[in-house]
Design a protein around this motif. Structure first.
Motif, PDB file in Angstrom:
ATOM      1  N   ARG B  38       0.861  -1.197   0.000  1.00  0.00           N
ATOM      2  CA  ARG B  38       0.000   0.000   0.000  1.00  0.00           C
ATOM      3  C   ARG B  38       0.893   1.241   0.000  1.00  0.00           C
ATOM      4  NH1 ARG B  38      -2.947  -1.128   5.376  1.00  0.00           N
ATOM      5  NH2 ARG B  38      -0.771  -1.497   5.861  1.00  0.00           N
ATOM      6  N   ILE B  39       0.846   1.998  -1.102  1.00  0.00           N
ATOM      7  CA  ILE B  39       1.730   3.155  -1.251  1.00  0.00           C
ATOM      8  C   ILE B  39       0.901   4.425  -1.418  1.00  0.00           C
ATOM      9  CG2 ILE B  39       3.636   4.167  -2.572  1.00  0.00           C
ATOM     10  CD1 ILE B  39       4.507   1.421  -3.411  1.00  0.00           C
ATOM     11  N   GLY B  40       1.289   5.477  -0.685  1.00  0.00           N
ATOM     12  CA  GLY B  40       0.615   6.765  -0.797  1.00  0.00           C
ATOM     13  C   GLY B  40       1.378   7.685  -1.740  1.00  0.00           C
ATOM     14  N   VAL B  41       0.650   8.318  -2.666  1.00  0.00           N
ATOM     15  CA  VAL B  41       1.264   9.269  -3.601  1.00  0.00           C
ATOM     16  C   VAL B  41       0.446  10.560  -3.568  1.00  0.00           C
ATOM     17  CG1 VAL B  41       2.242   7.519  -5.145  1.00  0.00           C
ATOM     18  CG2 VAL B  41      -0.079   8.347  -5.518  1.00  0.00           C
ATOM     19  N   PRO B  42       1.075  11.702  -3.923  1.00  0.00           N
ATOM     20  CA  PRO B  42       0.330  12.972  -3.832  1.00  0.00           C
ATOM     21  C   PRO B  42      -0.792  13.047  -4.869  1.00  0.00           C
ATOM     22  CG  PRO B  42       2.521  13.335  -4.746  1.00  0.00           C
ATOM     23  CD  PRO B  42       2.478  11.911  -4.309  1.00  0.00           C
ATOM     24  N   VAL B  43      -1.873  13.747  -4.482  1.00  0.00           N
ATOM     25  CA  VAL B  43      -2.996  13.938  -5.393  1.00  0.00           C
ATOM     26  C   VAL B  43      -2.939  15.337  -6.003  1.00  0.00           C
ATOM     27  CG1 VAL B  43      -4.576  14.753  -3.567  1.00  0.00           C
ATOM     28  CG2 VAL B  43      -5.499  13.654  -5.606  1.00  0.00           C
ATOM     29  N   ASP B  44      -2.150  16.232  -5.379  1.00  0.00           N
ATOM     30  CA  ASP B  44      -2.254  17.658  -5.715  1.00  0.00           C
ATOM     31  C   ASP B  44      -0.925  18.298  -6.093  1.00  0.00           C
ATOM     32  OD1 ASP B  44      -1.180  17.377  -3.240  1.00  0.00           O
ATOM     33  OD2 ASP B  44      -2.419  18.880  -2.246  1.00  0.00           O
ATOM     34  N   VAL B  45       0.110  17.510  -6.385  1.00  0.00           N
ATOM     35  CA  VAL B  45       1.401  18.104  -6.719  1.00  0.00           C
ATOM     36  C   VAL B  45       1.900  17.593  -8.073  1.00  0.00           C
ATOM     37  CG1 VAL B  45       3.677  18.731  -5.840  1.00  0.00           C
ATOM     38  CG2 VAL B  45       1.912  18.048  -4.233  1.00  0.00           C
ATOM     39  N   ARG B  86      -0.147  12.971   4.862  1.00  0.00           N
ATOM     40  CA  ARG B  86       0.709  11.849   4.465  1.00  0.00           C
ATOM     41  C   ARG B  86       1.358  11.149   5.656  1.00  0.00           C
ATOM     42  NH1 ARG B  86       4.970  15.819   1.309  1.00  0.00           N
ATOM     43  NH2 ARG B  86       5.547  16.997   3.143  1.00  0.00           N
ATOM     44  N   ILE B  87       1.819  11.916   6.672  1.00  0.00           N
ATOM     45  CA  ILE B  87       2.456  11.263   7.821  1.00  0.00           C
ATOM     46  C   ILE B  87       1.425  10.557   8.709  1.00  0.00           C
ATOM     47  CG2 ILE B  87       3.832  11.674   9.914  1.00  0.00           C
ATOM     48  CD1 ILE B  87       5.551  13.576   8.297  1.00  0.00           C
ATOM     49  N   THR B  92      -0.692   5.741  11.185  1.00  0.00           N
ATOM     50  CA  THR B  92      -1.846   4.991  11.662  1.00  0.00           C
ATOM     51  C   THR B  92      -2.011   3.675  10.907  1.00  0.00           C
ATOM     52  OG1 THR B  92      -3.222   6.311  10.181  1.00  0.00           O
ATOM     53  CG2 THR B  92      -3.124   7.008  12.468  1.00  0.00           C
ATOM     54  N   GLY B  93      -0.988   3.292  10.120  1.00  0.00           N
ATOM     55  CA  GLY B  93      -0.971   1.974   9.504  1.00  0.00           C
ATOM     56  C   GLY B  93      -1.869   1.824   8.300  1.00  0.00           C
ATOM     57  N   LYS B  94      -2.328   2.941   7.718  1.00  0.00           N
ATOM     58  CA  LYS B  94      -3.175   2.832   6.532  1.00  0.00           C
ATOM     59  C   LYS B  94      -2.322   2.607   5.286  1.00  0.00           C
ATOM     60  CE  LYS B  94      -7.068   5.540   8.181  1.00  0.00           C
ATOM     61  NZ  LYS B  94      -6.548   5.780   9.544  1.00  0.00           N
ATOM     62  N   LEU B  95      -1.021   2.911   5.391  1.00  0.00           N
ATOM     63  CA  LEU B  95      -0.106   2.763   4.259  1.00  0.00           C
ATOM     64  C   LEU B  95       1.173   2.081   4.736  1.00  0.00           C
ATOM     65  CD1 LEU B  95      -0.358   6.335   2.680  1.00  0.00           C
ATOM     66  CD2 LEU B  95      -1.375   4.241   1.779  1.00  0.00           C
ATOM     67  N   ASP B  96       1.869   1.411   3.795  1.00  0.00           N
ATOM     68  CA  ASP B  96       3.171   0.840   4.125  1.00  0.00           C
ATOM     69  C   ASP B  96       4.290   1.801   3.764  1.00  0.00           C
ATOM     70  OD1 ASP B  96       1.874  -1.618   4.762  1.00  0.00           O
ATOM     71  OD2 ASP B  96       1.736  -2.028   2.602  1.00  0.00           O
ATOM     72  N   ILE B  97       4.087   2.525   2.648  1.00  0.00           N
ATOM     73  CA  ILE B  97       5.131   3.390   2.097  1.00  0.00           C
ATOM     74  C   ILE B  97       4.473   4.701   1.653  1.00  0.00           C
ATOM     75  CG2 ILE B  97       6.795   3.672   0.199  1.00  0.00           C
ATOM     76  CD1 ILE B  97       7.025   0.622   0.054  1.00  0.00           C
ATOM     77  N   VAL B  98       5.183   5.823   1.878  1.00  0.00           N
ATOM     78  CA  VAL B  98       4.702   7.092   1.338  1.00  0.00           C
ATOM     79  C   VAL B  98       5.747   7.646   0.387  1.00  0.00           C
ATOM     80  CG1 VAL B  98       4.267   9.506   1.901  1.00  0.00           C
ATOM     81  CG2 VAL B  98       3.139   7.732   3.202  1.00  0.00           C
ATOM     82  N   ILE B  99       5.338   7.894  -0.865  1.00  0.00           N
ATOM     83  CA  ILE B  99       6.215   8.538  -1.841  1.00  0.00           C
ATOM     84  C   ILE B  99       5.504   9.810  -2.237  1.00  0.00           C
ATOM     85  CG2 ILE B  99       7.518   8.270  -3.979  1.00  0.00           C
ATOM     86  CD1 ILE B  99       7.049   5.265  -3.783  1.00  0.00           C
ATOM     87  N   ILE B 218      11.623   8.636   0.244  1.00  0.00           N
ATOM     88  CA  ILE B 218      10.509   7.719   0.495  1.00  0.00           C
ATOM     89  C   ILE B 218      10.386   7.576   2.004  1.00  0.00           C
ATOM     90  CG2 ILE B 218       9.635   5.380   0.097  1.00  0.00           C
ATOM     91  CD1 ILE B 218      11.601   5.243  -2.300  1.00  0.00           C
ATOM     92  N   GLY B 219       9.156   7.573   2.519  1.00  0.00           N
ATOM     93  CA  GLY B 219       8.962   7.442   3.955  1.00  0.00           C
ATOM     94  C   GLY B 219       8.341   6.101   4.332  1.00  0.00           C
ATOM     95  N   VAL B 220       8.847   5.519   5.433  1.00  0.00           N
ATOM     96  CA  VAL B 220       8.231   4.309   5.999  1.00  0.00           C
ATOM     97  C   VAL B 220       8.159   4.488   7.517  1.00  0.00           C
ATOM     98  CG1 VAL B 220       9.009   2.697   4.192  1.00  0.00           C
ATOM     99  CG2 VAL B 220      10.449   3.100   6.189  1.00  0.00           C
ATOM    100  N   ARG B 221       7.434   3.589   8.193  1.00  0.00           N
ATOM    101  CA  ARG B 221       7.386   3.650   9.648  1.00  0.00           C
ATOM    102  C   ARG B 221       8.702   3.136  10.233  1.00  0.00           C
ATOM    103  NH1 ARG B 221       2.429   2.034   8.588  1.00  0.00           N
ATOM    104  NH2 ARG B 221       3.088  -0.136   8.724  1.00  0.00           N
ATOM    105  N   HIS B 222       9.019   3.571  11.453  1.00  0.00           N
ATOM    106  CA  HIS B 222      10.248   3.111  12.098  1.00  0.00           C
ATOM    107  C   HIS B 222      10.217   1.607  12.357  1.00  0.00           C
ATOM    108  CE1 HIS B 222      12.542   6.691  12.548  1.00  0.00           C
ATOM    109  NE2 HIS B 222      11.568   7.356  13.136  1.00  0.00           N
ATOM    110  N   ASP B 223       9.009   1.027  12.408  1.00  0.00           N
ATOM    111  CA  ASP B 223       8.966  -0.404  12.711  1.00  0.00           C
ATOM    112  C   ASP B 223       9.076  -1.280  11.451  1.00  0.00           C
ATOM    113  OD1 ASP B 223       6.479  -0.185  11.562  1.00  0.00           O
ATOM    114  OD2 ASP B 223       5.347  -0.487  13.402  1.00  0.00           O
ATOM    115  N   SER B 224       9.529  -0.712  10.323  1.00  0.00           N
ATOM    116  CA  SER B 224       9.763  -1.544   9.129  1.00  0.00           C
ATOM    117  C   SER B 224      11.219  -1.428   8.662  1.00  0.00           C
ATOM    118  CB  SER B 224       8.841  -1.175   7.977  1.00  0.00           C
ATOM    119  OG  SER B 224       7.727  -0.449   8.405  1.00  0.00           O
TER     120      SER B 224
END
Lengths: 223, 262
Positions: B38-45, B86-87, B92-99, B218-224
């Protein structure tokens, strides 16, 4: 459960939260007064026998009640500058909220007016009261008394609705919370705190409205 | 009455944090065994992430997400997000990776972990030529629109604490404030200003001053930690074989400068 609550992280932002609460209170209070004034005028127009008054009132009420508040807000803030009317975020919020509340409160007031039976108005007139006196004592006062709980709920709802205006950059309570969230990343703590703040404000407004009801309607009818 | 209220509120908070906690801790192995990332990407940039004419997500970050899912050999679940959420989405665990055009700051790194940079943008303040501003010190009473919580917001607030900064939920709303005339200047990324001027030639979004070059991470949680190590390897290889430079060339039309590893 691996989330550590750190409410301490919010401590440096106490003044922002207080500013936010004050602006929310100011926005709510002024909007309640303006919205009630608009609502009263529109309600009177919409029960008028003259269709020149009744029709615009109905158009206003239907247009506002059938469109989302955020669209009305964006039209006032982002749309009006195109016509040369430039308002700051807080004034735009105040105007959009008042126009919105005016439509909702006018419907509540109209229901109150229509609950007064025509025979009572005829009785008032035949006792020698003028039209204005009849309206004030026979229509307005009992009407407001009977719709008071609905009006008070609408006002409390409005106070909660002010949280939407942060989307045009107004710095009320929710706007401040989003600002603090963007600086501390303690989303859960911030939103838990402002949930309690809104809850407290709601209870305060409810108590205030109950007190007004008691002063205006209960105590007066006892005397 | 109040006793009950505190009980209800704390119960709701505990339930909320439990739900937020239960879906966390998805490291590399969990992604591989689930066969889905599950990857988050911007909708507005644009050109990093926006919607094309058919409402499909496109952009550099979207390509990154597609390539990463392909390299992982798993299905991609794309989620469009904004700078402000994004953060929280990641935490809150809705995503694994944020780009999501994300710059690294020590404060953000307390919350999430950053990979080595894969591209970069310049952040600055943009506006009409006739506004006499060429540095943060020249700002007086000009109104500046910015998306709340972005690097531009944090930097501008620091460089010009007394400036008249208007903060909006996202870049699109901040841009609307500029185009409608509610704000005289717009603090954003150079590529956003460029895209807006291309779309509407009547807009004057010339650079007034550049605040910094922001490598994007690329951002991930500290627990990964395993996932982070894998992403770093992916970026390292992409830098060496030129595929990341090609991606920057394709979307930004500029060369990718030499970026240090993280």
């Amino acid at each position: 459960m691996n989330y550590n609550f750190k409410f301490k992280a919010l401590a440096p932002y106490t003044s922002e939260i207080i500013d936010g609460v004050i602006l929310t209170l100011q926005l709510s209070a002024v909007t309640m007064l303006l919205g009630l004034a608009i609502g009263l005028a529109v309600a009177i127009a919409s029960i008028s026998p003259k269709s020149a008054l009744r029709r615009p009132a109905r158009i206003y009420v239907e247009a506002i009640r059938n469109t989302p508040l955020i669209v009305q807000l964006f039209i006032v803030f982002f749309g009006l500058p195109t016509l040369g009317i430039k308002l700051g975020a807080n004034s735009a919020a105040l105007i959009a909220l008042s126009i919105n509340l005016g439509a909702y409160s006018s419907e509540i007031l109209r229901a109150g007016f229509e609950s007064i039976r025509p025979s009572q108005i005829e009785a008032g007139r035949s006792l020698g009261l003028t039209a204005a006196q009849t309206f004030r004592h026979v229509v307005l006062f009992p009407a407001i008394k009977s719709i008071y709980p609905a009006l008070a709920s609408q006002f409390v709802l409005l106070m909660l609705t002010t949280s939407i205006v942060s989307s045009i950059g107004a710095t009320e309570l929710f706007g401040q919370a989003a600002f603090i969230d963007s600086r501390t990343y303690r989303s859960f703590e911030v939103y838990a705190l402002i949930t309690l703040s809104y809850l407290f404000l709601t209870l305060a407004f409810r108590s205030l409205f109950s007190a007004i009801y008691w002063l205006v309607f209960v105590r007066r009818s006892r005397a | 009455m109040f006793k009950h209220l505190t009980k209800i509120v704390s119960a709701a908070l505990i339930a909320g944090s439990f739900m937020a906690g239960s879906s966390q801790a998805t490291d590399l192995q969990d992604i591989l065994s689930e066969g889905k990332v599950r990857i988050g990407v911007p909708v507005d940039v644009a050109p990093f992430g926006s919607n094309d004419a058919n409402n499909n997500p496109v952009g550099l970050d979207v390509d990154m997400a597609t390539n990463i899912a392909e390299a992982l050999g798993v299905e991609l679940e794309l989620q469009q997000i904004t700078g402000a959420n994004r953060i929280p989405y990641l935490l809150t665990g809705k995503l694994d990776i944020v780009i999501s055009v994300m710059g690294a700051t020590p404060q953000r790194a307390l919350q999430i972990a950053f990979s080595s940079p894969y591209s970069g943008i310049s952040g600055g303040v943009f506006g009409p030529k006739d506004i006499p501003v060429s540095s943060a010190d020249d700002l007086t009473d000009q109104t500046i629109a910015v998306a709340r919580g972005t690097t531009q917001d944090l930097l501008l607030s620091k460089l010009a604490p007394d400036a008249n900064i208007q903060r909006y939920d996202d870049d699109a709303t901040a841009a609307a404030a500029f185009t409608s005339g509610q704000a005289e200047l717009f603090a954003t990324a150079d590529i956003v200003a460029k895209v807006m001027m291309t779309q509407d030639p009547s807009l004057e979004l010339y650079p007034k001053f550049i605040m910094m070059f922001n490598p994007t991470h690329i951002g991930v949680r500290h627990d990964s930690p395993q996932l982070l190590q894998w992403l770093n390897t992916y970026v390292f290889v992409g830098m060496l074989d030129g595929s990341l430079a090609a991606l920057t060339e394709k979307w930004l039309g500029s060369e990718l400068p030499d970026l240090p590893s993280l």
